[in-house]
Design a protein around this motif. Structure first.
Motif, PDB file in Angstrom:
ATOM      1  N   TRP A 331       0.821  -1.207   0.000  1.00 19.91           N
ATOM      2  CA  TRP A 331       0.000   0.000   0.000  1.00 19.91           C
ATOM      3  C   TRP A 331       0.860   1.264   0.000  1.00 19.91           C
ATOM      4  N   LYS A 332       1.782   1.361   0.957  1.00 19.40           N
ATOM      5  CA  LYS A 332       2.443   2.639   1.225  1.00 19.40           C
ATOM      6  C   LYS A 332       3.761   2.828   0.484  1.00 19.40           C
ATOM      7  N   ASP A 333       4.492   1.752   0.266  1.00 17.69           N
ATOM      8  CA  ASP A 333       5.812   1.844  -0.366  1.00 17.69           C
ATOM      9  C   ASP A 333       5.969   0.738  -1.395  1.00 17.69           C
ATOM     10  N   PRO A 334       5.106   0.650  -2.410  1.00 18.67           N
ATOM     11  CA  PRO A 334       5.200  -0.465  -3.353  1.00 18.67           C
ATOM     12  C   PRO A 334       6.552  -0.488  -4.053  1.00 18.67           C
ATOM     13  N   PRO A 335       7.096  -1.677  -4.284  1.00 16.51           N
ATOM     14  CA  PRO A 335       8.446  -1.773  -4.867  1.00 16.51           C
ATOM     15  C   PRO A 335       8.547  -1.185  -6.262  1.00 16.51           C
ATOM     16  N   LEU A 336       7.469  -1.216  -7.019  1.00 16.77           N
ATOM     17  CA  LEU A 336       7.407  -0.552  -8.316  1.00 16.77           C
ATOM     18  C   LEU A 336       6.479   0.643  -8.134  1.00 16.77           C
ATOM     19  N   ALA A 337       7.067   1.829  -7.969  1.00 20.40           N
ATOM     20  CA  ALA A 337       6.300   2.998  -7.527  1.00 20.40           C
ATOM     21  C   ALA A 337       5.569   3.693  -8.667  1.00 20.40           C
ATOM     22  N   PRO A 360       2.891   9.813 -23.311  1.00 19.38           N
ATOM     23  CA  PRO A 360       2.865   8.798 -22.241  1.00 19.38           C
ATOM     24  C   PRO A 360       2.103   9.272 -21.001  1.00 19.38           C
ATOM     25  N   VAL A 361       1.314   8.365 -20.481  1.00 14.08           N
ATOM     26  CA  VAL A 361       0.612   8.562 -19.209  1.00 14.08           C
ATOM     27  C   VAL A 361       1.117   7.466 -18.267  1.00 14.08           C
ATOM     28  N   VAL A 362       1.738   7.868 -17.159  1.00 18.73           N
ATOM     29  CA  VAL A 362       2.334   6.925 -16.210  1.00 18.73           C
ATOM     30  C   VAL A 362       1.459   6.878 -14.960  1.00 18.73           C
ATOM     31  N   ILE A 363       1.181   5.679 -14.493  1.00 19.99           N
ATOM     32  CA  ILE A 363       0.406   5.510 -13.267  1.00 19.99           C
ATOM     33  C   ILE A 363       1.365   5.522 -12.078  1.00 19.99           C
ATOM     34  N   SER A 364       1.158   6.443 -11.141  1.00 19.16           N
ATOM     35  CA  SER A 364       1.922   6.405  -9.897  1.00 19.16           C
ATOM     36  C   SER A 364       1.203   5.468  -8.941  1.00 19.16           C
ATOM     37  N   LEU A 365       1.655   4.227  -8.906  1.00 19.25           N
ATOM     38  CA  LEU A 365       1.041   3.241  -8.021  1.00 19.25           C
ATOM     39  C   LEU A 365       1.192   3.669  -6.564  1.00 19.25           C
ATOM     40  N   PRO A 431      18.177   6.458  -6.437  1.00 17.74           N
ATOM     41  CA  PRO A 431      17.404   7.291  -7.369  1.00 17.74           C
ATOM     42  C   PRO A 431      16.883   6.469  -8.538  1.00 17.74           C
ATOM     43  N   GLY A 432      15.791   6.908  -9.107  1.00 17.72           N
ATOM     44  CA  GLY A 432      15.178   6.240 -10.255  1.00 17.72           C
ATOM     45  C   GLY A 432      13.695   6.512 -10.249  1.00 17.72           C
ATOM     46  N   PRO A 433      13.090   6.746 -11.397  1.00 18.87           N
ATOM     47  CA  PRO A 433      11.672   7.115 -11.438  1.00 18.87           C
ATOM     48  C   PRO A 433      10.716   5.963 -11.215  1.00 18.87           C
ATOM     49  N   PHE A 434      11.180   4.727 -11.435  1.00 17.97           N
ATOM     50  CA  PHE A 434      10.253   3.602 -11.451  1.00 17.97           C
ATOM     51  C   PHE A 434      10.143   2.867 -10.118  1.00 17.97           C
ATOM     52  N   HIS A 435      11.247   2.718  -9.406  1.00 13.26           N
ATOM     53  CA  HIS A 435      11.227   1.826  -8.245  1.00 13.26           C
ATOM     54  C   HIS A 435      11.298   2.589  -6.924  1.00 13.26           C
ATOM     55  N   ARG A 436      11.023   1.865  -5.839  1.00 16.73           N
ATOM     56  CA  ARG A 436      11.245   2.335  -4.480  1.00 16.73           C
ATOM     57  C   ARG A 436      12.226   1.352  -3.885  1.00 16.73           C
TER      58      ARG A 436
END
Length: 530
Positions: A331-337, A360-365, A431-436
């Motif tokens: 819920w709070k810190d999904p590995p693929l953000a 592009p439309v990116v979903i912020s999970l 750092p990185g836009p995709f992961h946490r």
């Protein structure tokens, strides 16, 4: 296992007709039909707070900076000032629209008629505005796989993945994760300290990948290095993408020559008759989801358990405690953000935001899961979007959650006095836009003797079991018609539940002994290099 279109199992707490803006309503059911984007009243024309566009002269919020990695919640809070969709910079020179609203995310994830997953719609990439060597392109480019396709092609490719996953014996998978965990703990247990990212969370999914895909360690080492570079969005992303393709070509070629009871061989033999290119890119999806995000889920779950007083005082709480912690991480810190990239098929307005065709439309999970309109108490509620939703819901969520849960359970069982070596707030995030993703997870604990002889024997037994097809099973329909296990030619147990009872060992043939010896020798050599 999940069906091709099954979404995350929700536990709705209110009338499903109530929208998320109702403070009494729980999270919307991801399995429900798509809401009509036009049903929400649009903001007044030109409203600067809800236009979805950055004001002239304002710099886009960056999702690739160390500042974002250190405190993504602060960035998401600022982005919500734009409304449910906001402009961001995914990488230098790559603007995208980021969806931060839970309900809007669901509408897009469940709206393939309006939003395509096929990156060939990405006009800025097609016309050269964004060059192919941009570091995010390998993560967003079109690949002939289930993740990047729509309609009938998506169904054909996804069926190959889903049917292959359905052949996994979950009981045997659990045993192998336990054995792998014991092996890894034995390596650092006598020291009394470890970096759980490098020495445990990153290596355990790799061992599992080797087993499930029949991949020799020297190839999986290359795959993990390539995937790490892709998720980190480094300058080496283009070279990493080439290394990934080259290594998977080698794996597919190996399995065409020497098929076995493994997922690579099952994909090759599937009635969808995948080409080599399609095979490689289905494996890209499975390996990509099963290594980096898997290690992040394990690491982030361990961090929560070791740092949050709600969990820290009761680490002996067993499986339910671990499941609660993992659910909270999802819920709070999904590995693929931030991912689930979509491309509008035509100009469309969603919640007052204009989304041009092919942009592009990116979903912020992560942002959607933490939408302020959702209830704060989510314990036991699994309607999060960490596994996505709609037709592209992750088909491997059940084995992924099992691997993470067993990995954490085994570690806490072996090292019950485990504690962080530094304060949680001192830990750094990659750092990185995709992961946490943590950069490291240093811990300390009372030194513990290795179960070396037992662990090594079990790992060797697991290698032998792999040759005998112990991690796979033939689907019921196939068992009724065929005496063997497809490409492996080995008869499995008639009932997957029977895997809970260890079979009597059979005499090992010379070929099996040699295969086990090569497997163990290559693993040991690879491990010494690591």
């Amino acid at each position: 296992m999940t069906s091709p279109t099954r979404d995350s199992d929700p536990t709705p707490t209110a009338d499903p007709a109530a929208g998320p803006s109702d403070p009494a309503a729980g999270p919307a059911d991801p399995a429900a039909g798509p809401a009509d984007p036009a049903a929400d009243p649009a903001p007044p024309p030109g409203c600067p707070a809800h236009s979805g566009q950055a004001p002239a002269g304002h710099r886009l919020e960056s999702l690739h900076s160390p500042e974002f990695a250190a405190d993504p919640a602060a960035t998401y809070a600022r982005l919500r000032e734009y409304g449910r969709i906001a402009p961001v910079e995914l990488a230098p020179g790559v603007p995208v629209s980021l969806v931060t609203s839970y309900q809007t995310a669901l509408d897009i994830l469940r709206g393939p008629e309006t939003f395509s997953k096929d990156a060939r719609h990405w006009q800025a990439l097609a016309d050269g505005t964004i060059p192919m060597d941009n570091p995010v392109v390998p993560m967003m480019m079109y690949r002939p796989n289930a993740l990047c396709s729509d309609g009938e092609e998506h169904h054909r490719l996804r069926s190959a993945i889903s049917d292959t996953l359905d052949r996994l014996d979950i009981h045997a998978l659990r045993r192998y994760v336990e054995r792998s965990a014991d092996f890894l703990i034995d390596l650092f247990g006598p020291r009394g300290e470890a970096d759980l990212l490098k020495e445990y969370s990153a290596r355990l999914p790799l061992l599992v990948f080797n087993q499930l895909f029949g991949c020799p360690p020297e190839l999986s080492d290359k795959l993990v290095r390539a995937l790490s570079a892709l998720f980190d969005v480094t300058e080496d992303s283009e070279q990493a993408n080439a290394l990934l393709a080259e290594t998977l070509f080698q794996l597919v070629a190996l399995k065409r020559q020497e098929p076995g009871p493994d997922m690579t061989s099952w994909l090759i033999a599937h009635p969808a008759e995948l080409t080599d290119e399609e095979l490689i890119h289905q494996i890209v999806v499975l390996v990509g989801a099963g290594t980096q995000p898997q290690q992040n889920l394990i690491c982030n779950g361990l961090l929560l358990l070791l740092s949050d007083e709600r969990f820290r005082g009761d680490l002996a709480g067993g499986t339910m405690l671990i499941e609660d912690a993992l659910n909270e991480v999802l819920w709070k810190d999904p590995p693929l953000a931030n991912f689930c990239v979509h491309y509008p098929r035509h100009d469309v307005t969603v919640d007052g935001h204009r989304l041009p065709k092919g942009d592009p439309v990116v979903i912020s999970l992560a942002a959607a899961n933490n939408d302020p309109y959702l209830l704060s108490n989510r314990r036991g509620n699994r309607a999060h979007l960490a596994w996505s939703a709609g037709p592209h819901t992750c088909p491997a969520k059940d084995p992924a959650q099992l691997i993470a849960s067993v990995a954490i359970e085994k570690l806490l069982d072996r090292l019950p006095d485990l504690e962080l070596a530094v304060p949680a707030e001192a830990l750094e995030w990659r750092p990185g836009p995709f992961h946490r993703a943590l950069a490291a997870l240093p811990v300390r604990f009372p030194r513990t003797a290795a179960k070396s002889d037992e662990a090594l024997a079990e790992m060797a037994a697991a290698a032998t079991a792999a040759i005998s097809g112990a991690v796979g099973r033939t689907p019921p329909a196939a068992r009724a018609d065929a005496p063997d296990d497809g490409p492996g030619g080995t008869a499995p147990s008639a009932d997957p539940a029977s895997a809970t009872t260890e079979p009597e060992p059979e005499a090992e043939s010379g070929a099996e002994h040699e295969a086990r010896r090569r497997w163990w020798k290559s693993l040991a050599q690879w491990w010494r290099r690591g």
